[in-house]
Design a protein around this motif. Structure first.
Motif, PDB file in Angstrom:
ATOM      1  N   PRO A 142       8.695   3.094   8.485  1.00 50.84           N
ATOM      2  CA  PRO A 142       7.627   2.430   8.225  1.00 50.84           C
ATOM      3  C   PRO A 142       6.520   2.663   9.077  1.00 50.84           C
ATOM      4  CG  PRO A 142       9.253   0.815   8.728  1.00 50.84           C
ATOM      5  CD  PRO A 142       9.600   2.143   8.952  1.00 50.84           C
ATOM      6  N   LEU A 143       5.167   2.988   8.653  1.00 50.67           N
ATOM      7  CA  LEU A 143       3.972   3.247   9.655  1.00 50.67           C
ATOM      8  C   LEU A 143       2.922   2.700   8.717  1.00 50.67           C
ATOM      9  CD1 LEU A 143       4.521   7.085  10.746  1.00 50.67           C
ATOM     10  CD2 LEU A 143       4.937   5.092  12.073  1.00 50.67           C
ATOM     11  N   VAL A 144       2.011   1.938   9.318  1.00 52.04           N
ATOM     12  CA  VAL A 144       0.858   1.191   8.984  1.00 52.04           C
ATOM     13  C   VAL A 144      -0.516   1.772   9.625  1.00 52.04           C
ATOM     14  CG1 VAL A 144       1.999  -0.623   7.690  1.00 52.04           C
ATOM     15  CG2 VAL A 144       0.890  -0.704  10.274  1.00 52.04           C
ATOM     16  N   LYS A 145      -1.558   2.085   9.104  1.00 50.76           N
ATOM     17  CA  LYS A 145      -2.695   2.404   9.536  1.00 50.76           C
ATOM     18  C   LYS A 145      -2.981   1.349  10.608  1.00 50.76           C
ATOM     19  CE  LYS A 145      -4.367   5.411   5.868  1.00 50.76           C
ATOM     20  NZ  LYS A 145      -5.217   5.543   4.788  1.00 50.76           N
ATOM     21  N   LYS A 146      -3.888   1.662  11.722  1.00 51.38           N
ATOM     22  CA  LYS A 146      -4.282   0.602  12.564  1.00 51.38           C
ATOM     23  C   LYS A 146      -5.116  -0.544  12.039  1.00 51.38           C
ATOM     24  CE  LYS A 146      -6.417   0.871  17.113  1.00 51.38           C
ATOM     25  NZ  LYS A 146      -7.306   1.700  17.990  1.00 51.38           N
ATOM     26  N   GLY A 147      -4.663  -1.695  12.473  1.00 51.33           N
ATOM     27  CA  GLY A 147      -5.538  -2.829  11.896  1.00 51.33           C
ATOM     28  C   GLY A 147      -4.841  -3.457  10.643  1.00 51.33           C
ATOM     29  N   GLY A 154       7.286   2.409  -2.859  1.00 50.52           N
ATOM     30  CA  GLY A 154       7.754   2.053  -4.150  1.00 50.52           C
ATOM     31  C   GLY A 154       7.207   0.738  -4.325  1.00 50.52           C
ATOM     32  N   ASN A 155       8.136  -0.225  -4.891  1.00 51.79           N
ATOM     33  CA  ASN A 155       7.627  -1.569  -5.302  1.00 51.79           C
ATOM     34  C   ASN A 155       8.223  -2.783  -4.228  1.00 51.79           C
ATOM     35  OD1 ASN A 155      10.492  -1.335  -6.211  1.00 51.79           O
ATOM     36  ND2 ASN A 155      10.498  -3.204  -7.365  1.00 51.79           N
ATOM     37  N   TRP A 156       8.444  -1.895  -3.110  1.00 50.93           N
ATOM     38  CA  TRP A 156       8.789  -2.841  -1.665  1.00 50.93           C
ATOM     39  C   TRP A 156       7.700  -2.679  -0.672  1.00 50.93           C
ATOM     40  CZ3 TRP A 156      12.786  -5.694  -2.198  1.00 50.93           C
ATOM     41  CH2 TRP A 156      13.795  -5.382  -3.061  1.00 50.93           C
ATOM     42  N   LEU A 157       7.485  -3.917  -0.129  1.00 52.70           N
ATOM     43  CA  LEU A 157       6.409  -4.255   0.938  1.00 52.70           C
ATOM     44  C   LEU A 157       6.928  -4.533   2.176  1.00 52.70           C
ATOM     45  CD1 LEU A 157       3.995  -6.257  -1.184  1.00 52.70           C
ATOM     46  CD2 LEU A 157       3.689  -4.191  -0.832  1.00 52.70           C
ATOM     47  N   PHE A 158       6.798  -3.901   3.150  1.00 50.34           N
ATOM     48  CA  PHE A 158       7.410  -4.212   4.475  1.00 50.34           C
ATOM     49  C   PHE A 158       6.016  -4.745   5.270  1.00 50.34           C
ATOM     50  CE2 PHE A 158       9.643  -0.877   2.411  1.00 50.34           C
ATOM     51  CZ  PHE A 158      10.937  -1.446   2.740  1.00 50.34           C
ATOM     52  N   VAL A 159       6.204  -5.962   5.751  1.00 43.54           N
ATOM     53  CA  VAL A 159       5.091  -6.718   6.402  1.00 43.54           C
ATOM     54  C   VAL A 159       5.622  -6.756   7.981  1.00 43.54           C
ATOM     55  CG1 VAL A 159       3.646  -8.778   6.386  1.00 43.54           C
ATOM     56  CG2 VAL A 159       4.408  -7.925   4.270  1.00 43.54           C
ATOM     57  N   LYS A 160       4.649  -6.639   8.969  1.00 40.86           N
ATOM     58  CA  LYS A 160       4.817  -6.662  10.245  1.00 40.86           C
ATOM     59  C   LYS A 160       4.797  -8.141  10.474  1.00 40.86           C
ATOM     60  CE  LYS A 160       2.681  -2.817  12.386  1.00 40.86           C
ATOM     61  NZ  LYS A 160       1.859  -2.329  13.501  1.00 40.86           N
ATOM     62  N   GLN A 161       5.850  -8.660  11.154  1.00 44.88           N
ATOM     63  CA  GLN A 161       6.135  -9.986  11.660  1.00 44.88           C
ATOM     64  C   GLN A 161       6.570  -9.977  13.164  1.00 44.88           C
ATOM     65  OE1 GLN A 161       6.243 -12.854   9.191  1.00 44.88           O
ATOM     66  NE2 GLN A 161       5.084 -11.183   8.436  1.00 44.88           N
TER      67      GLN A 161
END
Length: 185
Positions: A142-147, A154-161
């Motif tokens: 899982p990679l997210v854009k800066k900020g 799909g229908n899954w969300l992975f939230v940084k914690q």
């Protein structure tokens, strides 16, 4: 057999296919006195095994393991029978391990949606999962854009914690859709 005979035998269209098969099997092609490439009967047997392997859906060149020819030699009867039993049991253990590793690579995954139930459990229990664990589950890091803090697949969300050791910790959430068309997290 020469290349054309091999193409006909295995119903292949290009010489490159034969060369790829030979490369996968680590077969060194020989040349006759006229410079024509050919393979020996032993090499044909290995190519036949590969053809049979590739005829099974899901099998590839990469997961092919050639069957070895095992020869049984006469055993010296003067050897202690207890030692023979130990050697045989060790040999059986090795063979069983080899067979299990082959089966693991060749058997199709019985439930291709298994990861959804794993993600459901992680979501329901509010578990924090490391980046490498998520990669093992969904097959992608899982990679997210800066900020940003949310990766969607799909229908899954992975939230940084935060962090788990040196890795990013992620909370798994399932995205649901109401009848109104508005998504809720």
């Amino acid at each position: 057999m020469n290349i054309q005979q091999l193409l006909n035998r295995y119903e292949l269209k290009t010489r490159q296919s034969i060369y790829n098969w030979c490369k996968a099997l680590k077969i060194e092609l020989s040349k006759d006195e006229t410079g024509r490439v050919y393979v020996t009967q032993d090499q044909v047997e290995h190519l036949d095994q590969l053809k049979k392997h590739l005829s099974i859906p899901g099998n590839t060149l990469a997961n092919f393991t050639p069957m070895s020819q095992v020869s049984i030699q006469e055993i010296d009867t003067s050897i202690d029978s207890q030692k023979i039993e130990i050697e045989v049991s060790e040999l059986l253990a090795i063979l069983l391990g080899d067979i299990l590793s082959i089966l693991k690579t060749r058997l199709p995954q019985s439930d291709v949606l298994w990861y959804h139930s794993t993600l459901e459990r992680a979501s329901a229990q509010s578990w924090l999962i490391s980046t490498s664990q998520i990669q093992k589950i969904i097959g992608i890091k899982p990679l997210v854009k800066k900020g940003k803090k949310v990766y969607k697949r799909g229908n899954w969300l992975f939230v940084k914690q935060g962090k788990i050791g040196r890795e990013t910790a992620w909370r798994v959430m399932k995205e649901t859709k109401r009848e109104t068309g508005i998504y809720e997290v």
